[in-house]
Design a protein around this motif. Structure first.
Motif, PDB file in Angstrom:
ATOM      1  N   ILE A  71       0.063 -14.102  -4.934  1.00 30.00           N
ATOM      2  CA  ILE A  71      -0.459 -12.975  -5.705  1.00 30.00           C
ATOM      3  C   ILE A  71      -0.050 -11.682  -5.021  1.00 30.00           C
ATOM      4  O   ILE A  71      -0.086 -11.589  -3.785  1.00 30.00           O
ATOM      5  CB  ILE A  71      -2.002 -13.055  -5.797  1.00 30.00           C
ATOM      6  N   LEU A  72       0.347 -10.680  -5.811  1.00 28.50           N
ATOM      7  CA  LEU A  72       0.662  -9.361  -5.277  1.00 28.50           C
ATOM      8  C   LEU A  72      -0.439  -8.375  -5.670  1.00 28.50           C
ATOM      9  O   LEU A  72      -0.880  -8.347  -6.823  1.00 28.50           O
ATOM     10  CB  LEU A  72       1.997  -8.854  -5.826  1.00 28.50           C
ATOM     11  N   VAL A  73      -0.878  -7.587  -4.702  1.00 27.27           N
ATOM     12  CA  VAL A  73      -1.824  -6.506  -4.961  1.00 27.27           C
ATOM     13  C   VAL A  73      -1.130  -5.203  -4.585  1.00 27.27           C
ATOM     14  O   VAL A  73      -0.689  -5.042  -3.443  1.00 27.27           O
ATOM     15  CB  VAL A  73      -3.122  -6.670  -4.143  1.00 27.27           C
ATOM     16  N   TYR A  74      -1.010  -4.302  -5.550  1.00 29.49           N
ATOM     17  CA  TYR A  74      -0.340  -3.026  -5.310  1.00 29.49           C
ATOM     18  C   TYR A  74      -1.367  -1.906  -5.340  1.00 29.49           C
ATOM     19  O   TYR A  74      -1.983  -1.649  -6.372  1.00 29.49           O
ATOM     20  CB  TYR A  74       0.743  -2.780  -6.372  1.00 29.49           C
ATOM     21  N   PHE A  75      -1.579  -1.245  -4.192  1.00 27.79           N
ATOM     22  CA  PHE A  75      -2.452  -0.083  -4.123  1.00 27.79           C
ATOM     23  C   PHE A  75      -1.607   1.155  -4.405  1.00 27.79           C
ATOM     24  O   PHE A  75      -0.784   1.559  -3.579  1.00 27.79           O
ATOM     25  CB  PHE A  75      -3.111   0.018  -2.742  1.00 27.79           C
TER      26      PHE A  75
ATOM     27  N   ASN B 131       6.651 -18.231  -9.090  1.00 30.70           N
ATOM     28  CA  ASN B 131       5.384 -18.603  -8.454  1.00 30.70           C
ATOM     29  C   ASN B 131       4.448 -17.417  -8.246  1.00 30.70           C
ATOM     30  O   ASN B 131       3.389 -17.569  -7.640  1.00 30.70           O
ATOM     31  CB  ASN B 131       5.634 -19.315  -7.120  1.00 30.70           C
ATOM     32  N   LEU B 132       4.865 -16.220  -8.724  1.00 33.08           N
ATOM     33  CA  LEU B 132       3.948 -15.088  -8.730  1.00 33.08           C
ATOM     34  C   LEU B 132       2.942 -15.306  -9.852  1.00 33.08           C
ATOM     35  O   LEU B 132       3.300 -15.327 -11.028  1.00 33.08           O
ATOM     36  CB  LEU B 132       4.715 -13.773  -8.958  1.00 33.08           C
ATOM     37  N   LYS B 133       1.684 -15.501  -9.498  1.00 33.95           N
ATOM     38  CA  LYS B 133       0.666 -15.818 -10.493  1.00 33.95           C
ATOM     39  C   LYS B 133       0.017 -14.575 -11.086  1.00 33.95           C
ATOM     40  O   LYS B 133      -0.375 -14.574 -12.246  1.00 33.95           O
ATOM     41  CB  LYS B 133      -0.407 -16.734  -9.881  1.00 33.95           C
ATOM     42  N   SER B 134      -0.116 -13.514 -10.286  1.00 34.39           N
ATOM     43  CA  SER B 134      -0.730 -12.285 -10.790  1.00 34.39           C
ATOM     44  C   SER B 134      -0.218 -11.093  -9.988  1.00 34.39           C
ATOM     45  O   SER B 134       0.037 -11.206  -8.784  1.00 34.39           O
ATOM     46  CB  SER B 134      -2.259 -12.330 -10.671  1.00 34.39           C
ATOM     47  N   LEU B 135      -0.078  -9.956 -10.691  1.00 38.29           N
ATOM     48  CA  LEU B 135       0.250  -8.679 -10.051  1.00 38.29           C
ATOM     49  C   LEU B 135      -0.871  -7.711 -10.405  1.00 38.29           C
ATOM     50  O   LEU B 135      -1.032  -7.338 -11.571  1.00 38.29           O
ATOM     51  CB  LEU B 135       1.599  -8.149 -10.546  1.00 38.29           C
ATOM     52  N   TYR B 136      -1.674  -7.338  -9.411  1.00 35.45           N
ATOM     53  CA  TYR B 136      -2.783  -6.420  -9.635  1.00 35.45           C
ATOM     54  C   TYR B 136      -2.374  -5.013  -9.207  1.00 35.45           C
ATOM     55  O   TYR B 136      -2.001  -4.797  -8.045  1.00 35.45           O
ATOM     56  CB  TYR B 136      -4.021  -6.860  -8.842  1.00 35.45           C
ATOM     57  N   VAL B 137      -2.418  -4.081 -10.138  1.00 38.72           N
ATOM     58  CA  VAL B 137      -2.119  -2.678  -9.852  1.00 38.72           C
ATOM     59  C   VAL B 137      -3.450  -1.951  -9.760  1.00 38.72           C
ATOM     60  O   VAL B 137      -4.170  -1.810 -10.761  1.00 38.72           O
ATOM     61  CB  VAL B 137      -1.227  -2.054 -10.948  1.00 38.72           C
TER      62      VAL B 137
ATOM     63  N   SER C 215       0.838  -1.207   0.000  1.00 43.11           N
ATOM     64  CA  SER C 215       0.000   0.000   0.000  1.00 43.11           C
ATOM     65  C   SER C 215       0.868   1.249   0.000  1.00 43.11           C
ATOM     66  O   SER C 215       1.529   1.561   1.003  1.00 43.11           O
ATOM     67  CB  SER C 215      -0.922   0.015   1.226  1.00 43.11           C
ATOM     68  N   SER C 216       0.851   1.988  -1.102  1.00 40.12           N
ATOM     69  CA  SER C 216       1.683   3.190  -1.216  1.00 40.12           C
ATOM     70  C   SER C 216       1.282   4.263  -0.213  1.00 40.12           C
ATOM     71  O   SER C 216       2.126   5.025   0.258  1.00 40.12           O
ATOM     72  CB  SER C 216       1.578   3.767  -2.627  1.00 40.12           C
ATOM     73  N   CYS C 217      -0.013   4.332   0.116  1.00 39.18           N
ATOM     74  CA  CYS C 217      -0.472   5.386   1.022  1.00 39.18           C
ATOM     75  C   CYS C 217       0.107   5.229   2.430  1.00 39.18           C
ATOM     76  O   CYS C 217       0.042   6.161   3.239  1.00 39.18           O
ATOM     77  CB  CYS C 217      -1.997   5.419   1.075  1.00 39.18           C
ATOM     78  N   CYS C 218       0.663   4.058   2.730  1.00 32.19           N
ATOM     79  CA  CYS C 218       1.260   3.823   4.054  1.00 32.19           C
ATOM     80  C   CYS C 218       2.743   4.177   4.086  1.00 32.19           C
ATOM     81  O   CYS C 218       3.367   4.117   5.154  1.00 32.19           O
ATOM     82  CB  CYS C 218       1.068   2.370   4.475  1.00 32.19           C
ATOM     83  N   LEU C 219       3.307   4.522   2.932  1.00 31.98           N
ATOM     84  CA  LEU C 219       4.718   4.909   2.902  1.00 31.98           C
ATOM     85  C   LEU C 219       4.892   6.252   3.606  1.00 31.98           C
ATOM     86  O   LEU C 219       4.250   7.236   3.236  1.00 31.98           O
ATOM     87  CB  LEU C 219       5.203   5.037   1.456  1.00 31.98           C
ATOM     88  N   PRO C 220       5.759   6.341   4.616  1.00 31.83           N
ATOM     89  CA  PRO C 220       6.019   7.638   5.250  1.00 31.83           C
ATOM     90  C   PRO C 220       6.934   8.476   4.354  1.00 31.83           C
ATOM     91  O   PRO C 220       7.464   7.963   3.356  1.00 31.83           O
ATOM     92  CB  PRO C 220       6.722   7.239   6.549  1.00 31.83           C
ATOM     93  N   PRO C 221       7.148   9.751   4.658  1.00 29.85           N
ATOM     94  CA  PRO C 221       8.105  10.550   3.888  1.00 29.85           C
ATOM     95  C   PRO C 221       9.455   9.843   3.798  1.00 29.85           C
ATOM     96  O   PRO C 221       9.873   9.155   4.744  1.00 29.85           O
ATOM     97  CB  PRO C 221       8.196  11.846   4.685  1.00 29.85           C
ATOM     98  N   SER C 222      10.121  10.021   2.669  1.00 26.63           N
ATOM     99  CA  SER C 222      11.349   9.258   2.391  1.00 26.63           C
ATOM    100  C   SER C 222      12.412   9.430   3.461  1.00 26.63           C
ATOM    101  O   SER C 222      13.180   8.501   3.745  1.00 26.63           O
ATOM    102  CB  SER C 222      11.910   9.669   1.028  1.00 26.63           C
ATOM    103  N   HIS C 223      12.475  10.620   4.085  1.00 28.00           N
ATOM    104  CA  HIS C 223      13.516  10.835   5.098  1.00 28.00           C
ATOM    105  C   HIS C 223      13.230  10.054   6.389  1.00 28.00           C
ATOM    106  O   HIS C 223      14.092   9.941   7.255  1.00 28.00           O
ATOM    107  CB  HIS C 223      13.682  12.330   5.410  1.00 28.00           C
ATOM    108  N   GLN C 224      12.010   9.499   6.489  1.00 21.20           N
ATOM    109  CA  GLN C 224      11.663   8.720   7.674  1.00 21.20           C
ATOM    110  C   GLN C 224      11.750   7.211   7.446  1.00 21.20           C
ATOM    111  O   GLN C 224      11.461   6.436   8.351  1.00 21.20           O
ATOM    112  CB  GLN C 224      10.242   9.064   8.124  1.00 21.20           C
ATOM    113  N   LEU C 225      12.132   6.808   6.235  1.00 20.64           N
ATOM    114  CA  LEU C 225      12.155   5.382   5.924  1.00 20.64           C
ATOM    115  C   LEU C 225      13.384   5.056   5.081  1.00 20.64           C
ATOM    116  O   LEU C 225      13.647   5.700   4.068  1.00 20.64           O
ATOM    117  CB  LEU C 225      10.898   4.986   5.144  1.00 20.64           C
TER     118      LEU C 225
END
Length: 440
Positions: free
Chosen positions: A106-110, A139-145, A74-84
């Motif tokens: 399966i990967l789901v990317y928000f 073994n990654l079957k699907s990547l949902y963006v 989940s991209s919305c959970c990424l803090p500012p770059s200087h904090q991570l």
């Protein structure tokens, strides 16, 4: 041909446009400080990647309908770059995937919530893709963006020279959350509140207003022969002679004969349409012959699917809190604690659980050949045996659930040794003996 550097500039421009639109929307919307915070609840500060994991960027959301692990970014959970530390983020992503890459996943990317202030650099993305070797990709079957934007499409073009055609076919763009229901078990997804609100905004803007409500017909009553998606009580009421449901009996019987020495048993998925066809046969009360499919992974997936589609988990809702608190129990007392949890089950659930765990214990005894130790089996079955009444399993609860299931498998005889009264034990013994003689 557009150069890579020019594409990168275009990507930055698109991202800035998206940020400006989001900022304008936030000015008109609710105060973000009044909204619920993200991040996984119950995460232990001793976690080796606690500094990254506490943000809730990566979540493991159980399995989809066909036994494939769901992993969410989940991209919305990424803090500012200087904090991570983004290098740590990459290590944590690999640490998470390493637990599941031997099975189909399966990967789901928000995408919503990615901004200039928190996005990893394109150089980081290149390094990340380079480090994800074949063991992660096969073994990654699907990547949902989900909620793709022009920024995503431009970045995809930047990476096209690096991405194989086979891997590219795994990518699916999903414009609205509702579309995910066509692909996976949406109820098991951990969807951040920000993403839910963004999806509502997009749907409201669609064609100048909210989409028309679609009247769904009332659900049809289950068939008398129904096996999937109905309660254990319903199955027992319709099949008085069967202590253990038909699906569990037949899959276990077949796998005892054909699957014990299959490497990675329960880690692989099977063709989705084939699984649907087998489910339909069971629900219509028609015979199922696993021999004709020629694939031992079909009954393995059917078994997991049956457990996952129960309205209430086999181990019931009421044990969830006790299982989640298992990490608070001293290690030397955990077996007896698990025994107490299991002994609290209703009689019918206990008998079925004992039958299933006896089989899983047998599978683990062949782990030198099949590579499925008690720990590996616990990673597969834990989330299919116990889950909360409301919401998804939190990241913090995943570890105790796996430990609990591993103890049930590894210490089967200590946990299940003396629970049933003699009459019940006799009945269960006659049943398991009959299954053994049939398989012979």
């Amino acid at each position: 041909m557009t150069s890579s550097s020019h594409l990168e500039q275009l990507a930055e421009i698109e991202l800035q446009k998206e940020e400006e639109e989001d900022e304008e929307e936030r000015r008109r919307g609710p105060d973000p400080s009044s909204l619920p915070a993200g991040g996984p609840s119950g995460l232990d500060s001793s976690h080796p990647y606690y500094d990254v994991a506490r943000h809730g960027i990566i979540q493991v959301s159980g399995d989809d309908k066909y036994g494939r692990k769901l992993i969410v970014f989940s991209s919305c959970c990424l803090p500012p770059s200087h904090q991570l530390n983004h290098r740590r983020l990459l290590e944590y992503l690999k640490f998470t995937l390493d637990q599941y890459v031997e099975m189909d996943y399966i990967l789901v990317y928000f995408h919503y919530g990615l901004r200039s202030s928190n996005k990893p650099s394109l150089k980081w993305l290149r390094e990340a893709y380079g480090e994800f070797d074949r063991k992660y990709k096969k073994n990654l079957k699907s990547l949902y963006v989900v909620h793709p934007t022009n920024f995503i499409r431009i970045v995809w073009n930047i990476f096209k020279p690096l991405i194989s055609h086979k891997f590219g076919r795994k990518l699916t763009y999903v414009n609205y959350l509702a579309e995910l229901r066509d692909h996976l078990n949406y109820e098991q997804l951990v969807v951040p509140p920000d993403v839910l609100r963004h999806d509502e905004k997009l749907r409201a803007a669609q064609k100048g207003g909210p989409p028309p409500s679609v009247k769904t017909p009332p659900p049809r009553p289950p068939l008398p022969t129904q096996q999937f998606g109905v309660s254990l009580h319903y199955i027992r009421e319709k099949n008085r002679e069967d202590i253990v449901p038909l699906v569990i009996r037949q899959t276990v019987s077949y796998l005892m004969d054909e699957g014990l020495r299959t490497e990675g048993i329960f880690r692989r998925s099977a063709r989705v349409q084939l699984i649907k066809d087998v489910q339909k046969l069971y629900n219509l009360g028609k015979p199922v012959d696993f021999e004709r499919f020629g694939d031992v992974h079909v009954p393995a997936v059917i078994l997991k699917t049956f457990l996952r589609e129960l309205p209430e988990p086999l181990l019931t809702f009421r044990v969830y809190n006790a299982v989640r608190d298992l990490l608070d129990v001293e290690s030397s007392l955990r077996v007896s604690s698990c025994k107490q949890i299991v002994e609290s089950l209703p009689e019918h659930n206990f008998i079925i659980t004992k039958f299933l765990l006896s089989f899983l214990h047998t599978v683990s005894q062949q782990s030198i050949v099949n590579k499925m130790s008690a720990s590996n089996l616990a990673c597969v079955f834990g989330v299919n045996l116990v889950w909360p009444r409301h919401g998804s399993i939190s990241l913090g609860a995943l570890t105790p659930i796996n430990i609990f299931t591993e103890i049930l498998i590894e210490h089967f005889h200590a946990v299940f040794g003396s629970r049933c009264p003699p009459a019940q034990l006799s009945r269960l013994k006659r049943f398991t003996d009959s299954q053994t003689s049939q398989s012979l």
